[in-house]
Design a protein around this motif. Structure first.
Motif, PDB file in Angstrom:
ATOM      1  N   THR A  26      -2.012  -8.522   6.460  1.00  0.00           N
ATOM      2  CA  THR A  26      -3.313  -8.493   5.790  1.00  0.00           C
ATOM      3  C   THR A  26      -3.652  -7.083   5.315  1.00  0.00           C
ATOM      4  OG1 THR A  26      -4.084 -10.315   7.176  1.00  0.00           O
ATOM      5  CG2 THR A  26      -5.754  -9.047   6.024  1.00  0.00           C
ATOM      6  N   PHE A  27      -3.367  -6.093   6.150  1.00  0.00           N
ATOM      7  CA  PHE A  27      -3.669  -4.712   5.770  1.00  0.00           C
ATOM      8  C   PHE A  27      -2.878  -4.303   4.527  1.00  0.00           C
ATOM      9  CE2 PHE A  27      -2.472  -0.223   5.836  1.00  0.00           C
ATOM     10  CZ  PHE A  27      -3.724   0.376   5.816  1.00  0.00           C
ATOM     11  N   PHE A  28      -1.569  -4.498   4.552  1.00  0.00           N
ATOM     12  CA  PHE A  28      -0.734  -4.036   3.440  1.00  0.00           C
ATOM     13  C   PHE A  28      -0.918  -4.886   2.184  1.00  0.00           C
ATOM     14  CE2 PHE A  28       1.587  -1.982   6.949  1.00  0.00           C
ATOM     15  CZ  PHE A  28       1.653  -0.691   6.438  1.00  0.00           C
ATOM     16  N   LEU A  29      -1.256  -6.169   2.348  1.00  0.00           N
ATOM     17  CA  LEU A  29      -1.492  -7.023   1.188  1.00  0.00           C
ATOM     18  C   LEU A  29      -2.651  -6.492   0.345  1.00  0.00           C
ATOM     19  CD1 LEU A  29      -1.027  -9.663  -0.433  1.00  0.00           C
ATOM     20  CD2 LEU A  29      -2.625 -10.775   1.155  1.00  0.00           C
ATOM     21  N   HIS A  30      -3.665  -5.952   0.994  1.00  0.00           N
ATOM     22  CA  HIS A  30      -4.857  -5.511   0.276  1.00  0.00           C
ATOM     23  C   HIS A  30      -4.778  -4.062  -0.198  1.00  0.00           C
ATOM     24  CE1 HIS A  30      -6.427  -9.168   2.200  1.00  0.00           C
ATOM     25  NE2 HIS A  30      -7.269  -9.192   1.180  1.00  0.00           N
ATOM     26  N   GLN A  31      -3.591  -3.477  -0.132  1.00  0.00           N
ATOM     27  CA  GLN A  31      -3.376  -2.154  -0.692  1.00  0.00           C
ATOM     28  C   GLN A  31      -2.897  -2.287  -2.140  1.00  0.00           C
ATOM     29  OE1 GLN A  31      -4.535   0.247   1.392  1.00  0.00           O
ATOM     30  NE2 GLN A  31      -4.894  -1.568   2.660  1.00  0.00           N
ATOM     31  N   GLN A  32      -2.686  -1.167  -2.797  1.00  0.00           N
ATOM     32  CA  GLN A  32      -2.391  -1.175  -4.228  1.00  0.00           C
ATOM     33  C   GLN A  32      -0.953  -0.791  -4.580  1.00  0.00           C
ATOM     34  OE1 GLN A  32      -4.830  -1.936  -6.756  1.00  0.00           O
ATOM     35  NE2 GLN A  32      -5.927  -2.692  -4.955  1.00  0.00           N
ATOM     36  N   HIS A  33      -0.338   0.035  -3.772  1.00  0.00           N
ATOM     37  CA  HIS A  33       0.953   0.617  -4.144  1.00  0.00           C
ATOM     38  C   HIS A  33       2.101  -0.391  -3.962  1.00  0.00           C
ATOM     39  CE1 HIS A  33       4.326   3.476  -4.312  1.00  0.00           C
ATOM     40  NE2 HIS A  33       3.461   4.316  -4.880  1.00  0.00           N
ATOM     41  N   PRO A  34       3.116  -0.365  -4.829  1.00  0.00           N
ATOM     42  CA  PRO A  34       4.264  -1.274  -4.693  1.00  0.00           C
ATOM     43  C   PRO A  34       4.958  -1.171  -3.334  1.00  0.00           C
ATOM     44  CG  PRO A  34       4.311  -0.214  -6.840  1.00  0.00           C
ATOM     45  CD  PRO A  34       3.206   0.444  -6.077  1.00  0.00           C
ATOM     46  N   LEU A  35       5.031   0.039  -2.771  1.00  0.00           N
ATOM     47  CA  LEU A  35       5.675   0.196  -1.471  1.00  0.00           C
ATOM     48  C   LEU A  35       4.878  -0.492  -0.367  1.00  0.00           C
ATOM     49  CD1 LEU A  35       6.902   3.923  -1.630  1.00  0.00           C
ATOM     50  CD2 LEU A  35       8.214   1.818  -2.030  1.00  0.00           C
ATOM     51  N   GLN A  36       3.561  -0.489  -0.507  1.00  0.00           N
ATOM     52  CA  GLN A  36       2.731  -1.178   0.475  1.00  0.00           C
ATOM     53  C   GLN A  36       2.869  -2.694   0.341  1.00  0.00           C
ATOM     54  OE1 GLN A  36      -0.741   0.975  -0.895  1.00  0.00           O
ATOM     55  NE2 GLN A  36      -0.955   2.009   1.089  1.00  0.00           N
ATOM     56  N   HIS A  37       3.005  -3.172  -0.863  1.00  0.00           N
ATOM     57  CA  HIS A  37       3.243  -4.600  -1.059  1.00  0.00           C
ATOM     58  C   HIS A  37       4.647  -4.990  -0.613  1.00  0.00           C
ATOM     59  CE1 HIS A  37      -0.234  -5.418  -4.099  1.00  0.00           C
ATOM     60  NE2 HIS A  37      -0.627  -5.390  -2.844  1.00  0.00           N
ATOM     61  N   HIS A  38       5.578  -4.058  -0.670  1.00  0.00           N
ATOM     62  CA  HIS A  38       6.913  -4.321  -0.126  1.00  0.00           C
ATOM     63  C   HIS A  38       6.826  -4.572   1.378  1.00  0.00           C
ATOM     64  CE1 HIS A  38      11.175  -3.916   0.787  1.00  0.00           C
ATOM     65  NE2 HIS A  38      10.855  -2.996   1.687  1.00  0.00           N
ATOM     66  N   VAL A  39       6.014  -3.779   2.067  1.00  0.00           N
ATOM     67  CA  VAL A  39       5.840  -3.977   3.508  1.00  0.00           C
ATOM     68  C   VAL A  39       5.192  -5.335   3.780  1.00  0.00           C
ATOM     69  CG1 VAL A  39       4.741  -3.110   5.602  1.00  0.00           C
ATOM     70  CG2 VAL A  39       5.700  -1.502   3.947  1.00  0.00           C
ATOM     71  N   ALA A  40       4.201  -5.716   2.956  1.00  0.00           N
ATOM     72  CA  ALA A  40       3.550  -7.018   3.141  1.00  0.00           C
ATOM     73  C   ALA A  40       4.555  -8.155   3.000  1.00  0.00           C
ATOM     74  CB  ALA A  40       2.419  -7.181   2.126  1.00  0.00           C
ATOM     75  N   LEU A  41       5.419  -8.069   1.991  1.00  0.00           N
ATOM     76  CA  LEU A  41       6.418  -9.107   1.790  1.00  0.00           C
ATOM     77  C   LEU A  41       7.442  -9.116   2.920  1.00  0.00           C
ATOM     78  CD1 LEU A  41       7.516 -11.351   0.014  1.00  0.00           C
ATOM     79  CD2 LEU A  41       8.716  -9.625  -1.344  1.00  0.00           C
ATOM     80  N   SER A  42       7.867  -7.933   3.342  1.00  0.00           N
ATOM     81  CA  SER A  42       8.819  -7.841   4.454  1.00  0.00           C
ATOM     82  C   SER A  42       8.226  -8.419   5.736  1.00  0.00           C
ATOM     83  CB  SER A  42       9.230  -6.383   4.689  1.00  0.00           C
ATOM     84  OG  SER A  42       9.895  -5.851   3.555  1.00  0.00           O
ATOM     85  N   THR A  43       6.916  -8.270   5.884  1.00  0.00           N
ATOM     86  CA  THR A  43       6.259  -8.805   7.072  1.00  0.00           C
ATOM     87  C   THR A  43       6.281 -10.325   7.076  1.00  0.00           C
ATOM     88  OG1 THR A  43       4.806  -6.853   7.115  1.00  0.00           O
ATOM     89  CG2 THR A  43       4.148  -8.727   8.445  1.00  0.00           C
ATOM     90  N   ILE A  44       6.194 -10.950   5.896  1.00  0.00           N
ATOM     91  CA  ILE A  44       6.334 -12.406   5.834  1.00  0.00           C
ATOM     92  C   ILE A  44       7.711 -12.816   6.361  1.00  0.00           C
ATOM     93  CG2 ILE A  44       6.511 -14.402   4.294  1.00  0.00           C
ATOM     94  CD1 ILE A  44       4.397 -13.193   2.540  1.00  0.00           C
ATOM     95  N   PHE A  45       8.745 -12.075   5.989  1.00  0.00           N
ATOM     96  CA  PHE A  45      10.089 -12.386   6.481  1.00  0.00           C
ATOM     97  C   PHE A  45      10.153 -12.269   8.009  1.00  0.00           C
ATOM     98  CE2 PHE A  45      11.578 -10.509   2.186  1.00  0.00           C
ATOM     99  CZ  PHE A  45      11.327 -11.721   1.553  1.00  0.00           C
ATOM    100  N   GLU A  46       9.469 -11.266   8.559  1.00  0.00           N
ATOM    101  CA  GLU A  46       9.424 -11.117  10.021  1.00  0.00           C
ATOM    102  C   GLU A  46       8.689 -12.292  10.657  1.00  0.00           C
ATOM    103  OE1 GLU A  46       8.570  -7.238  11.780  1.00  0.00           O
ATOM    104  OE2 GLU A  46       8.585  -6.393   9.758  1.00  0.00           O
ATOM    105  N   MET A  47       7.627 -12.743  10.007  1.00  0.00           N
ATOM    106  CA  MET A  47       6.890 -13.903  10.522  1.00  0.00           C
ATOM    107  C   MET A  47       7.796 -15.121  10.643  1.00  0.00           C
ATOM    108  SD  MET A  47       3.385 -13.658   8.292  1.00  0.00           S
ATOM    109  CE  MET A  47       2.125 -12.409   8.563  1.00  0.00           C
ATOM    110  N   LEU A  48       8.635 -15.319   9.623  1.00  0.00           N
ATOM    111  CA  LEU A  48       9.537 -16.473   9.640  1.00  0.00           C
ATOM    112  C   LEU A  48      10.509 -16.396  10.810  1.00  0.00           C
ATOM    113  CD1 LEU A  48      10.419 -16.947   5.856  1.00  0.00           C
ATOM    114  CD2 LEU A  48       8.564 -17.977   7.188  1.00  0.00           C
ATOM    115  N   GLU A  49      10.963 -15.179  11.117  1.00  0.00           N
ATOM    116  CA  GLU A  49      11.877 -15.003  12.250  1.00  0.00           C
ATOM    117  C   GLU A  49      11.202 -15.385  13.555  1.00  0.00           C
ATOM    118  OE1 GLU A  49      15.049 -14.219  12.333  1.00  0.00           O
ATOM    119  OE2 GLU A  49      15.245 -13.980  10.165  1.00  0.00           O
ATOM    120  N   VAL A  50       9.969 -14.922  13.735  1.00  0.00           N
ATOM    121  CA  VAL A  50       9.262 -15.169  14.999  1.00  0.00           C
ATOM    122  C   VAL A  50       8.792 -16.620  15.093  1.00  0.00           C
ATOM    123  CG1 VAL A  50       7.301 -14.486  16.440  1.00  0.00           C
ATOM    124  CG2 VAL A  50       8.522 -12.761  15.105  1.00  0.00           C
ATOM    125  N   ALA A  51       8.340 -17.169  13.953  1.00  0.00           N
ATOM    126  CA  ALA A  51       7.787 -18.528  13.958  1.00  0.00           C
ATOM    127  C   ALA A  51       8.854 -19.595  13.777  1.00  0.00           C
ATOM    128  CB  ALA A  51       6.736 -18.670  12.855  1.00  0.00           C
TER     129      ALA A  51
END
Length: 251
Positions: A26-51
């Motif tokens: 949620t934090f990185f999704l609401h940022q503006q920079h492409p690198l921050q959105h990269h972290v948001a997308l990577s976090t979705i991948f981590e969610m899939l691993e855990v869930a």
């Protein structure tokens, strides 16, 4: 004050990990920079691993129903505000309905997206998502912040009911505990649990003390040992008495 939490079982440990990932997402999704959105997308991948556990959805549905039945038993209690109880019950019903309506395995929409899976495969490799490895991903990162936000939000949307349910379950669990003020003599504390089952331990301590709790527990005993850090961040035993608040939570 800092609050530390310790799960007593793997089920709660999984929920806490997913909650932590959701907060970062949620934090990185609401940022503006492409690198921050990269972290948001990577976090979705981590969610899939855990869930990835197949029974996580059914576990949450069962827990939501169990909480609903427990709360229904409070309707005749004169000390319970009817409006507050109805609001919680309505929230439980909405979360259960949304979770049941979610089709397929958790995150299947992401797994079915070949482009996203190509990115996931490269992010596992250190530095693997460079522009020369994934030119199409690099091109996507040049889109406007609002476009990237909309794309990531749409990819996450099917996961939202799962995280809404996790939020409710953990909130009810945290609210179930009763805090007691305790002192750890010479930085160490033990408490016999006499076989009573708990789901989570919460420990709140004054940040200025510089004391860091290391916790372990089973159904018979919990143990807390406090440490501190030197300039090299190496832990060392905390020798003084430590005052803290202890909360044992159980549904």
């Amino acid at each position: 004050m800092i609050t530390y939490e310790y799960p007593f079982n793997e089920r709660i440990r999984t929920l806490l990990r997913l909650e932590d990932l959701y907060e970062k997402f949620t934090f990185f999704l609401h940022q503006q920079h492409p690198l921050q959105h990269h972290v948001a997308l990577s976090t979705i991948f981590e969610m899939l691993e855990v869930a990835g556990r197949a029974d996580l959805k059914s576990d949450l549905l069962q827990e939501l129903e169990r909480q609903k039945q427990t709360l229904l038993g409070f309707r005749s209690n004169p000390n319970v505000l009817p409006e507050r109880l109805d609001a919680i019950l309505s929230e439980l019903d909405r979360s259960s309905s949304a979770l049941m309506a979610a089709q397929g395995k958790t995150g299947q929409n992401v797994r079915d997206n070949e482009w996203l899976m190509s990115i996931r495969g490269r992010t596992i490799i250190p530095g693997g998502a460079c522009e020369f490895d994934l030119p199409s991903y690099y091109a996507w990162q040049q889109r406007s912040p609002q476009q990237r936000f909309n794309d990531i939000s749409s990819w996450f949307a099917p996961l939202a009911p799962l995280f809404d349910a996790i939020n409710i379950v953990l909130r009810l669990l945290r609210e179930s505990g009763r805090s007691t003020k305790t002192i750890a003599q010479s930085g160490s504390y033990q408490q016999m649990l006499q076989g009573k089952v708990y789901q989570m331990l919460r420990l709140t301590i004054d940040e200025s003390l510089g004391a860091i709790p290391e916790m372990s527990a089973n159904k018979y005993m919990l143990w807390v040992r406090f440490t501190s850090q030197d300039g090299d961040m190496k832990p060392k035993s905390y020798e003084n008495d430590v005052s803290f608040e202890l909360t044992l939570c159980n549904f």
